[in-house]
Design an enzyme around this catalytic site. Structure first.
Site, short mmCIF file in Angstrom:
data_model
loop_
_atom_site.label_atom_id
_atom_site.label_comp_id
_atom_site.label_asym_id
_atom_site.label_seq_id
_atom_site.Cartn_x
_atom_site.Cartn_y
_atom_site.Cartn_z
N ARG A 37 39.04 32.70 28.21
CA ARG A 37 38.45 33.74 29.06
C ARG A 37 38.82 35.14 28.55
O ARG A 37 38.05 36.09 28.72
CB ARG A 37 38.87 33.52 30.51
N ASP A 55 47.59 32.30 34.26
CA ASP A 55 46.93 31.64 35.39
C ASP A 55 47.66 32.03 36.67
O ASP A 55 48.81 31.65 36.89
CB ASP A 55 46.97 30.13 35.18
N ASN A 81 42.22 42.40 41.77
CA ASN A 81 40.86 41.92 41.94
C ASN A 81 40.75 40.40 41.93
O ASN A 81 39.85 39.83 42.57
CB ASN A 81 40.00 42.50 40.81
N TYR A 153 40.25 31.10 53.36
CA TYR A 153 39.82 32.31 52.66
C TYR A 153 39.93 33.53 53.58
O TYR A 153 40.44 34.58 53.18
CB TYR A 153 38.39 32.14 52.16
N LYS A 157 42.32 36.92 53.02
CA LYS A 157 41.83 38.29 52.91
C LYS A 157 42.42 39.18 54.01
O LYS A 157 42.56 40.40 53.80
CB LYS A 157 40.30 38.30 52.91
N THR A 186 27.78 37.44 43.35
CA THR A 186 28.60 37.07 42.20
C THR A 186 28.76 35.55 42.18
O THR A 186 28.25 34.85 43.04
CB THR A 186 29.98 37.73 42.29
#
Length: 258
Positions: A37, A55, A81, A153, A157, A186
């Site tokens: 990556r 990672d 990010n 999730y 957040k 995305t």
């Protein structure tokens, strides 16, 4: 010009943010999960000066990312990010025994914050889904509850928004803010996401480098360069302290005094 480190910058919003800042003349250091990556990032954004690999689901590799970053000297800004989404239909447990979503979305930015030399500015990516988060530090690893990917999730957040506010309170010399980029198409958001992808990376870049007085604040929560309401728990000093204590227990690292 600023030196900016962006986690998870090999694709998506991280890559868009890296390209934007580099195009404005800033020195951008990227991050990728592995060498493949990192190579992809180098091809997609050759203007990124260096790529750190590691990672973030692994505590050891996250510590290595912090070491690699510190070896480059203090950054003007760090944009947290990197993240994974709400589409994990079953719980994934990391090698360290943590829920995958928690490890990448919360433990990694916390560890990097605790271990890296404090920059002038910190930006944490949250989400509008944080409003469905549960303001509790019980069972963050989902060991006792039945797995719910969307809830995990949302919780993560909320914790990111809380971490940003906690750092702003604990470190008055650092500008620390959270960003809601919107639900955009995305890889994480999916092709049907309704928000404007062209706007989704602008606020984090603005908070990282702008001299606009509106960006020179701390403890804020922003959407499209404007303040937006955040779940009140994120601004609660008692909840912030409980979360920091639990993250310190899970990672073995306390946030240094500001």
């Amino acid at each position: 010009m600023a030196r900016v480190f962006i986690t998870g910058s090999s694709d998506g919003l991280g890559l868009a943010t890296a390209r934007l800042l580099a195009s404005e003349g800033h020195e951008v250091v990227g991050h990728a999960r592995n060498e493949q990556r990192a190579d992809d990032l180098g091809k997609a954004a050759p203007e990124v000066t260096r790529v750190i690999t590691g990672d973030l689901s692994s505590a050891a590799e996250t510590r290595s990312v912090a070491e690699q970053a510190n070896a480059l000297g203090r950054f003007d800004a760090v944009i947290h990010n990197a993240g994974v989404g709400y589409r994990e239909p079953r719980k994934i447990t990391t090698a360290d025994g943590h829920a995958h979503v928690l490890a990448i979305n919360v433990l990694a930015p916390y560890l990097l914050t605790a271990l890296m030399a404090p920059p002038a500015r910190l930006v944490y990516l949250s989400s509008g889904m944080h409003r469905g988060g549960t303001p509790s530090v019980e069972d963050l690893d989902w060991k006792r509850r039945p797995w719910n990917g969307a809830q995990a999730y949302s919780d993560s957040k909320l914790f990111d928004a809380t971490l940003a506010a906690a750092v702003a309170r604990r470190w008055p010399g650092v500008l620390s803010n959270a960003v809601e980029p919107g639900w955009v198409p995305t890889k994480m958001g999916g092709p049907g996401a309704p928000d404007d992808l062209a706007q989704a990376h602008l606020t984090q870049a603005w908070l990282a480098v702008s001299d606009d007085p509106a960006a020179l604040v701390s403890g804020g929560y922003f959407y499209h360069r404007a303040p937006r309401d955040v779940l009140p728990a994120a601004r609660s000093s008692s909840f912030q302290d409980r979360l920091l204590d639990e993250l310190a227990r899970l990672t073995g690292e306390r946030l240094p005094a500001g």
